[in-house]
Design an enzyme around this catalytic site. Structure first.
Site, mmCIF file in Angstrom:
data_model
loop_
_atom_site.group_PDB
_atom_site.id
_atom_site.type_symbol
_atom_site.label_atom_id
_atom_site.label_comp_id
_atom_site.label_asym_id
_atom_site.label_seq_id
_atom_site.Cartn_x
_atom_site.Cartn_y
_atom_site.Cartn_z
ATOM 1 C CE1 TYR A 85 35.642 23.446 -53.547
ATOM 2 C CE2 TYR A 85 34.071 25.234 -53.295
ATOM 3 C CZ TYR A 85 34.359 23.941 -53.684
ATOM 4 O OH TYR A 85 33.372 23.164 -54.234
ATOM 5 C CE LYS B 37 34.031 24.050 -58.215
ATOM 6 N NZ LYS B 37 34.021 22.706 -58.867
#
Length: 309
Positions: free
Chosen positions: A99, A103
């Protein structure tokens, strides 16, 4: 005209005509969410971010606001605290989980595209907004904690020290910051282009559990323990066991535990933000006060009680 582009596998922009050119795009990435492989385990596909940038170039769309995350910065894998930091605070951003890695790369792609020529010859202007821990109506993890407390007879048990503080921000203020950024990006392109902004408001700094009790307490739940009831090494073991079970059961059944190594590391590391950059650059002031945000969230949790029973 402004449009929001979703975070999951947008098709490549082909044959887009002039009538399909919006004035600005808000690229919505993925927040902390529950997906088919558990919490925080389903990062947004990077081709989607590249496709949005290419769509801006092909259609002559000049302004792009990307929804990033505080986790682009931290908490990092070393557990270093980020205490009252801002966009310029030095911090070692070291990540292993998909994650924050995805990002960070998606944010870099958007900021790197700032100044790129779009159809018509004018430059693309981009910026990124980094929400801290979002709460408010529709917050799935808050609802899960509430339902867990109901199953335990109205009790929740402290797992993280109260001294570990986190910055939180109300979902309505995050949305409002996006509106203002998209509105002002054209007039303040030289100032805002290529910049990042933390999303913030007047929400208090507290541990995740104490902050959640601001809403769950008025709904009948109680938090047990002034200190964590389980030793940290046991939480680490349980988180690793959950990760193992999640991997073993993945072909057969959905197992999405609240506790896993990543969520434990995030919850157990102080990360708070103190900044006024968005106010200085494009006039942001929170649309909802802490009192309004708290009341709205409590009412939402109370409304969710009927569906939980």
């Amino acid at each position: 005209q402004r449009r929001a582009a979703g975070g999951n596998g947008e098709p490549r922009p082909q044959g887009l005509g002039k009538e399909e050119s919006p004035g600005a795009f808000c690229r919505r990435g993925s927040f902390l969410r529950r997906g088919p492989h558990g919490y925080l385990d389903t990062p947004p596909p990077l081709p989607g971010t590249r496709n949005v940038i290419e769509a801006c170039v092909q259609t002559g769309t000049r302004f792009l606001v990307y929804t990033s995350s505080m986790e682009v910065v931290g908490p990092n894998t070393k557990g270093h605290p980020f205490y009252r930091g801002n966009e310029d605070t030095p911090y070692e951003a070291v990540h292993r989980h998909p994650y924050p890695c995805s990002k960070a790369l998606a944010e870099w792609l958007v900021l790197e595209a700032n100044g790129r020529k779009v159809r018509g010859g004018l430059p693309l202007v981009t910026c990124a907004l980094r929400p801290t821990g979002i709460y408010g109506e529709g917050h799935q993890i808050m609802r899960d904690f509430y339902r867990q407390g109901l199953r335990l007879g109205g009790w929740l048990f402290r797992a993280i020290p109260a001294s570990v503080e986190h910055g939180r921000v109300y979902v309505g203020n995050v949305a409002w910051m996006h509106v203002l950024a998209a509105r002002e990006l054209e007039q303040r392109a030289a100032l805002m282009g290529g910049q990042v902004y933390f999303c913030y408001d007047g929400s208090p700094y507290k541990s995740y559990e104490d902050f959640n009790m601001e809403f769950l307490g008025p709904c009948g739940l109680r938090l047990v323990g002034a200190r964590p009831l389980l030793p940290y090494w046991l939480l680490v073991f349980l988180a690793a066991l959950n990760a193992l079970l999640q991997w073993l059961l993945r072909p057969l059944v959905l197992y999405a535990p609240l506790l896993n190594p990543y969520t434990l590391a995030v919850a157990n590391t102080t990360f708070t933000v103190s900044t006024d950059k968005a106010q200085r650059h494009f006039g942001y002031e929170p649309l909802f006060s802490w009192e309004d945000s708290r009341t709205r969230t409590i009412l939402w949790v109370q409304a969710a009680r009927g569906s939980a029973q």
